[in-house]
Design a protein around this motif. Structure first.
Motif, PDB file in Angstrom:
ATOM      1  N   MET A 268       0.846  -1.195   0.000  1.00  0.00           N
ATOM      2  CA  MET A 268       0.000   0.000   0.000  1.00  0.00           C
ATOM      3  C   MET A 268       0.887   1.254   0.000  1.00  0.00           C
ATOM      4  SD  MET A 268      -3.102  -0.704   2.666  1.00  0.00           S
ATOM      5  CE  MET A 268      -2.088  -0.707   4.131  1.00  0.00           C
TER       6      MET A 268
ATOM      7  N   LYS B 198     -17.305   0.886  -4.303  1.00  0.00           N
ATOM      8  CA  LYS B 198     -16.154  -0.017  -4.377  1.00  0.00           C
ATOM      9  C   LYS B 198     -16.569  -1.453  -4.086  1.00  0.00           C
ATOM     10  CE  LYS B 198     -12.004   1.109  -2.623  1.00  0.00           C
ATOM     11  NZ  LYS B 198     -11.131   1.758  -1.641  1.00  0.00           N
TER      12      LYS B 198
ATOM     13  N   ALA C  72     -10.862  -7.799   5.313  1.00  0.00           N
ATOM     14  CA  ALA C  72      -9.782  -7.196   4.526  1.00  0.00           C
ATOM     15  C   ALA C  72      -9.739  -5.684   4.737  1.00  0.00           C
ATOM     16  CB  ALA C  72      -9.963  -7.542   3.055  1.00  0.00           C
TER      17      ALA C  72
ATOM     18  N   PRO D   8      -8.162  -2.648   7.728  1.00  0.00           N
ATOM     19  CA  PRO D   8      -7.109  -2.632   8.760  1.00  0.00           C
ATOM     20  C   PRO D   8      -7.650  -2.937  10.161  1.00  0.00           C
ATOM     21  CG  PRO D   8      -7.088  -0.634   7.416  1.00  0.00           C
ATOM     22  CD  PRO D   8      -8.358  -1.334   7.110  1.00  0.00           C
TER      23      PRO D   8
ATOM     24  N   MET E  76      -1.036 -16.052   6.043  1.00  0.00           N
ATOM     25  CA  MET E  76      -1.110 -15.485   4.683  1.00  0.00           C
ATOM     26  C   MET E  76       0.197 -14.770   4.314  1.00  0.00           C
ATOM     27  SD  MET E  76      -3.869 -12.967   2.935  1.00  0.00           S
ATOM     28  CE  MET E  76      -3.425 -11.954   1.528  1.00  0.00           C
ATOM     29  N   LEU E  77       0.775 -14.055   5.289  1.00  0.00           N
ATOM     30  CA  LEU E  77       2.062 -13.385   5.033  1.00  0.00           C
ATOM     31  C   LEU E  77       3.087 -14.413   4.540  1.00  0.00           C
ATOM     32  CD1 LEU E  77       3.838 -10.782   5.324  1.00  0.00           C
ATOM     33  CD2 LEU E  77       4.481 -11.656   7.550  1.00  0.00           C
TER      34      LEU E  77
ATOM     35  N   ALA F 263     -12.979  -3.490   0.543  1.00  0.00           N
ATOM     36  CA  ALA F 263     -12.973  -3.616  -0.919  1.00  0.00           C
ATOM     37  C   ALA F 263     -11.701  -2.986  -1.492  1.00  0.00           C
ATOM     38  CB  ALA F 263     -14.224  -2.973  -1.505  1.00  0.00           C
ATOM     39  N   GLY F 264     -10.582  -3.176  -0.801  1.00  0.00           N
ATOM     40  CA  GLY F 264      -9.306  -2.666  -1.303  1.00  0.00           C
ATOM     41  C   GLY F 264      -8.591  -3.755  -2.101  1.00  0.00           C
ATOM     42  N   GLY F 265      -7.263  -3.578  -2.270  1.00  0.00           N
ATOM     43  CA  GLY F 265      -6.469  -4.499  -3.086  1.00  0.00           C
ATOM     44  C   GLY F 265      -6.545  -5.941  -2.601  1.00  0.00           C
ATOM     45  N   ALA F 266      -6.465  -6.157  -1.301  1.00  0.00           N
ATOM     46  CA  ALA F 266      -6.477  -7.539  -0.785  1.00  0.00           C
ATOM     47  C   ALA F 266      -7.846  -8.175  -1.020  1.00  0.00           C
ATOM     48  CB  ALA F 266      -6.119  -7.528   0.697  1.00  0.00           C
TER      49      ALA F 266
ATOM     50  N   ALA G 269      -3.283 -13.857  10.167  1.00  0.00           N
ATOM     51  CA  ALA G 269      -2.694 -13.019   9.112  1.00  0.00           C
ATOM     52  C   ALA G 269      -1.264 -13.466   8.774  1.00  0.00           C
ATOM     53  CB  ALA G 269      -2.682 -11.560   9.567  1.00  0.00           C
TER      54      ALA G 269
ATOM     55  N   TYR H   5      -2.367  -7.569  10.554  1.00  0.00           N
ATOM     56  CA  TYR H   5      -1.551  -8.227  11.568  1.00  0.00           C
ATOM     57  C   TYR H   5      -1.923  -7.743  12.959  1.00  0.00           C
ATOM     58  CZ  TYR H   5       0.921  -8.592   7.213  1.00  0.00           C
ATOM     59  OH  TYR H   5       1.203  -8.797   5.900  1.00  0.00           O
TER      60      TYR H   5
ATOM     61  N   LEU I 236      -7.129 -10.119   8.050  1.00  0.00           N
ATOM     62  CA  LEU I 236      -5.900  -9.982   7.248  1.00  0.00           C
ATOM     63  C   LEU I 236      -4.864  -9.078   7.913  1.00  0.00           C
ATOM     64  CD1 LEU I 236      -7.346 -11.468   5.018  1.00  0.00           C
ATOM     65  CD2 LEU I 236      -6.683  -9.694   3.441  1.00  0.00           C
TER      66      LEU I 236
ATOM     67  N   ASN J 152     -18.558  -2.860   2.250  1.00  0.00           N
ATOM     68  CA  ASN J 152     -17.483  -1.860   2.351  1.00  0.00           C
ATOM     69  C   ASN J 152     -18.064  -0.491   2.677  1.00  0.00           C
ATOM     70  OD1 ASN J 152     -14.657  -1.168   2.057  1.00  0.00           O
ATOM     71  ND2 ASN J 152     -15.263   0.013   0.262  1.00  0.00           N
ATOM     72  N   ARG J 153     -17.253   0.351   3.336  1.00  0.00           N
ATOM     73  CA  ARG J 153     -17.684   1.728   3.666  1.00  0.00           C
ATOM     74  C   ARG J 153     -18.156   2.437   2.418  1.00  0.00           C
ATOM     75  NH1 ARG J 153     -12.678   4.288   6.935  1.00  0.00           N
ATOM     76  NH2 ARG J 153     -11.843   4.109   4.846  1.00  0.00           N
ATOM     77  N   SER J 154     -17.362   2.341   1.336  1.00  0.00           N
ATOM     78  CA  SER J 154     -17.816   2.953   0.081  1.00  0.00           C
ATOM     79  C   SER J 154     -18.539   1.857  -0.718  1.00  0.00           C
ATOM     80  CB  SER J 154     -16.612   3.523  -0.674  1.00  0.00           C
ATOM     81  OG  SER J 154     -16.639   3.113  -2.008  1.00  0.00           O
TER      82      SER J 154
HETATM   83  P1  NAP Z   1      -6.499  -1.010   0.911  1.00  0.00           P
HETATM   84  O1  NAP Z   1      -6.414  -1.263  -0.550  1.00  0.00           O
HETATM   85  O2  NAP Z   1      -6.073   0.312   1.465  1.00  0.00           O
HETATM   86  O3  NAP Z   1      -8.043  -1.268   1.370  1.00  0.00           O
HETATM   87  C1  NAP Z   1      -8.458  -1.074   2.702  1.00  0.00           C
HETATM   88  C2  NAP Z   1      -9.953  -1.346   2.796  1.00  0.00           C
HETATM   89  O4  NAP Z   1     -10.330  -1.233   4.172  1.00  0.00           O
HETATM   90  C3  NAP Z   1     -10.820  -0.373   2.017  1.00  0.00           C
HETATM   91  O5  NAP Z   1     -11.894  -1.072   1.455  1.00  0.00           O
HETATM   92  C4  NAP Z   1     -11.308   0.606   3.090  1.00  0.00           C
HETATM   93  O6  NAP Z   1     -12.603   1.145   2.833  1.00  0.00           O
HETATM   94  C5  NAP Z   1     -11.403  -0.308   4.288  1.00  0.00           C
HETATM   95  N1  NAP Z   1     -11.228   0.423   5.557  1.00  0.00           N
HETATM   96  C6  NAP Z   1     -10.155   1.166   5.944  1.00  0.00           C
HETATM   97  N2  NAP Z   1     -10.337   1.643   7.184  1.00  0.00           N
HETATM   98  C7  NAP Z   1     -11.567   1.209   7.593  1.00  0.00           C
HETATM   99  C8  NAP Z   1     -12.336   1.392   8.765  1.00  0.00           C
HETATM  100  N3  NAP Z   1     -11.878   2.124   9.806  1.00  0.00           N
HETATM  101  N4  NAP Z   1     -13.565   0.812   8.842  1.00  0.00           N
HETATM  102  C9  NAP Z   1     -14.031   0.067   7.803  1.00  0.00           C
HETATM  103  N5  NAP Z   1     -13.359  -0.122   6.652  1.00  0.00           N
HETATM  104  C10 NAP Z   1     -12.134   0.431   6.552  1.00  0.00           C
HETATM  105  O7  NAP Z   1      -5.677  -2.112   1.735  1.00  0.00           O
HETATM  106  P2  NAP Z   1      -5.376  -3.643   1.334  1.00  0.00           P
HETATM  107  O8  NAP Z   1      -4.111  -3.728   0.584  1.00  0.00           O
HETATM  108  O9  NAP Z   1      -6.611  -4.234   0.762  1.00  0.00           O
HETATM  109  O10 NAP Z   1      -5.093  -4.259   2.802  1.00  0.00           O
HETATM  110  C11 NAP Z   1      -6.125  -4.383   3.759  1.00  0.00           C
HETATM  111  C12 NAP Z   1      -5.520  -4.939   5.057  1.00  0.00           C
HETATM  112  O11 NAP Z   1      -5.028  -6.254   4.810  1.00  0.00           O
HETATM  113  C13 NAP Z   1      -4.313  -4.112   5.548  1.00  0.00           C
HETATM  114  O12 NAP Z   1      -4.391  -4.013   6.954  1.00  0.00           O
HETATM  115  C14 NAP Z   1      -3.102  -4.943   5.118  1.00  0.00           C
HETATM  116  O13 NAP Z   1      -2.000  -4.772   5.995  1.00  0.00           O
HETATM  117  C15 NAP Z   1      -3.682  -6.357   5.231  1.00  0.00           C
HETATM  118  N6  NAP Z   1      -2.996  -7.323   4.337  1.00  0.00           N
HETATM  119  C16 NAP Z   1      -2.456  -8.416   4.907  1.00  0.00           C
HETATM  120  C17 NAP Z   1      -1.821  -9.384   4.106  1.00  0.00           C
HETATM  121  C18 NAP Z   1      -1.234 -10.596   4.760  1.00  0.00           C
HETATM  122  O14 NAP Z   1      -0.393 -11.258   4.160  1.00  0.00           O
HETATM  123  N7  NAP Z   1      -1.682 -10.944   5.953  1.00  0.00           N
HETATM  124  C19 NAP Z   1      -1.756  -9.211   2.719  1.00  0.00           C
HETATM  125  C20 NAP Z   1      -2.354  -8.065   2.147  1.00  0.00           C
HETATM  126  C21 NAP Z   1      -2.965  -7.118   2.976  1.00  0.00           C
HETATM  127  P3  NAP Z   1     -12.861   2.347   1.782  1.00  0.00           P
HETATM  128  O15 NAP Z   1     -12.856   1.694   0.432  1.00  0.00           O
HETATM  129  O16 NAP Z   1     -14.199   2.854   2.155  1.00  0.00           O
HETATM  130  O17 NAP Z   1     -11.741   3.321   1.997  1.00  0.00           O
END
Ligand code: NAP
Length: 255
Positions: free
Chosen positions: A44, A135, A172, A174, A220-221, A108-111, A217, A202, A200, A130-132
């Motif tokens: 990210m 997405k 998915a 934080p 998956m890492l 609904a982010g990258g993961a 988590a 940590y 997901l 998802n909040r949005s």
């Molecule tokens: P990202 O693309 O930034 O997406 C984050 C998502 O979380 C978005 O849909 C966002 O909603 C939502 N969000 C953020 N803050 C929120 C809140 N306070 N309440 C509700 N929804 C919230 O991130 P990502 O790459 O998908 O990663 C998501 C998480 O997975 C991260 O914490 C990352 O560290 C973890 N991850 C872990 C692994 C692993 O190997 N364990 C691998 C990948 C990712 P909006 O769309 O509304 O902004």
């Protein structure tokens, strides 16, 4: 994990973190190429923005719309995505088989994109909240298989409707699932005893109370890192060694 693995195997490689401001991404990719860097991970907020800066994208990364692993090949930098397959392997290694199961994805982010892309070929249904809302409907549209998909805005009503009516919650965002349910004033007891929870982010999965069936988590890492290793070295990852190193770094086994 990577540096200790390279050391244990006598590989002349190092894995270094670089904090890259968005406006420096293009210059950083060009410099990495000029310096002869053999490969790297992307995190990210660069997983989508890096796509047009690469020379080739795998079909899977293209369909998901995000890259987390870059490999140097004879034609330049190639982008891949190991998050979806890493998540699937983490689920299976923890004892959850997604075939014909109901899955709730929060975020609904990258993961989330990578996980919906991967699990939609096996699951019975996938609900994305998802909040949005916009997405969430885009991510539900990444369905490439048999799963029925439904998307909606993340709300107390939708959470109450879906938590307790699913086989697996993939969080998915934080936030941890326990924290999210607390925020919405939903009792943890709404999660059934035979329902799996996969946070997901940590740090949340170590919470002692709460759901019985958990995917950590760190699993998956480990799994997505093993797949990155395989792409960089064109040979299977030393997963047992990487697991032992990560266990030591974590101060204990997460399983
Ligand atoms: P990202 O693309 O930034 O997406 C984050 C998502 O979380 C978005 O849909 C966002 O909603 C939502 N969000 C953020 N803050 C929120 C809140 N306070 N309440 C509700 N929804 C919230 O991130 P990502 O790459 O998908 O990663 C998501 C998480 O997975 C991260 O914490 C990352 O560290 C973890 N991850 C872990 C692994 C692993 O190997 N364990 C691998 C990948 C990712 P909006 O769309 O509304 O902004």
């Amino acid at each position: 994990m990577f540096n200790l693995t390279f050391k244990a195997l006598g590989l002349d490689c190092s894995y270094l973190p670089f904090e890259v401001p968005p406006e420096e991404l293009q210059a950083t990719v060009e410099e990495a190429k000029a310096l002869g860097i053999a490969g790297f991970n992307v995190t990210m907020p660069h997983k989508v923005a890096i796509i047009p800066l690469l020379d080739k994208i795998s079909n899977e990364a293209y369909q998901i719309g995000s890259v987390n692993t870059v490999v140097r090949s004879s034609t330049g930098f190639e982008g891949h995505n190991t998050d979806g397959e890493g998540a699937l392997r983490a689920l299976r290694a923890s004892g959850f088989e997604p075939r014909n199961r109901k899955i709730l994805v929060l975020g609904a982010g990258g993961a989330a994109r990578a996980i919906v892309h991967k699990l939609s070929s096996e699951a019975e249904s996938i609900v994305v909240l998802n909040r949005s809302e916009e997405k969430s409907s885009i991510v539900a549209g990444i369905n490439r298989g048999v799963a029925k998909t439904y998307s909606a805005k993340l709300s107390k009503t939708e959470l109450e409707k879906n938590i307790g009516n699913t086989d697996l919650i993939v969080n998915a965002t934080p936030l941890g699932t326990i924290e999210m349910l607390n925020d919405f004033k939903i009792p943890l007891a709404n999660i059934r005893d035979n329902e799996w929870v996969f946070d997901l982010a940590y740090g949340h999965s170590s919470v002692q109370h709460g759901p019985r069936l958990r995917v950590n988590a760190l699993e998956m890492l480990l799994q997505q890192a093993g797949l990155s290793y395989q792409l960089w070295f064109e040979s299977p990852a030393p997963l047992d060694l990487m697991r032992s190193i990560l266990t030591d770094q974590n101060g204990g086994d997460w399983r």
